[in-house]
Scaffold this motif. Sequence first.
Motif, PDB file in Angstrom:
ATOM      1  N   PHE A  79       0.671  -1.270   0.068  1.00  0.00           N
ATOM      2  CA  PHE A  79       0.065   0.190  -0.008  1.00  0.00           C
ATOM      3  C   PHE A  79       0.842   1.307   0.111  1.00  0.00           C
ATOM      4  O   PHE A  79       0.618   2.319  -1.012  1.00  0.00           O
ATOM      5  N   LEU A  80       1.954   1.097   0.727  1.00  0.00           N
ATOM      6  CA  LEU A  80       2.840   2.514   0.944  1.00  0.00           C
ATOM      7  C   LEU A  80       3.547   2.600  -0.460  1.00  0.00           C
ATOM      8  O   LEU A  80       3.800   3.728  -0.830  1.00  0.00           O
ATOM      9  N   TRP A  81       4.027   1.485  -1.047  1.00  0.00           N
ATOM     10  CA  TRP A  81       4.533   1.744  -2.471  1.00  0.00           C
ATOM     11  C   TRP A  81       3.573   2.255  -3.308  1.00  0.00           C
ATOM     12  O   TRP A  81       4.071   3.163  -4.287  1.00  0.00           O
ATOM     13  N   ALA A  82       2.296   1.786  -3.493  1.00  0.00           N
ATOM     14  CA  ALA A  82       1.530   2.351  -4.356  1.00  0.00           C
ATOM     15  C   ALA A  82       1.120   3.830  -4.122  1.00  0.00           C
ATOM     16  O   ALA A  82       0.941   4.801  -5.246  1.00  0.00           O
ATOM     17  N   VAL A  83       0.909   4.300  -2.857  1.00  0.00           N
ATOM     18  CA  VAL A  83       0.779   5.558  -2.597  1.00  0.00           C
ATOM     19  C   VAL A  83       2.154   6.688  -2.964  1.00  0.00           C
ATOM     20  O   VAL A  83       1.969   7.561  -3.746  1.00  0.00           O
TER      21      VAL A  83
END
Length: 48
Positions: free
Chosen positions: A22-26
């Motif tokens: 999720f942090l990578w996608a954001v």
Amino acid sequence: MTIIFLLIGISLLVALTFLGAFLWAVRSGQYEDTYTPAVRMLFEDEPE
């Protein structure tokens, strides 16, 4: 009792994996465009 500790460890590993994804996608900008998906169906596709 050992299986409980094993399952807790596995669940924490899975949760951290999803948090990292999720942090990578954001950070890569996956959620930047919030307008286009709402009106995409109103645009006509151009023939190729």
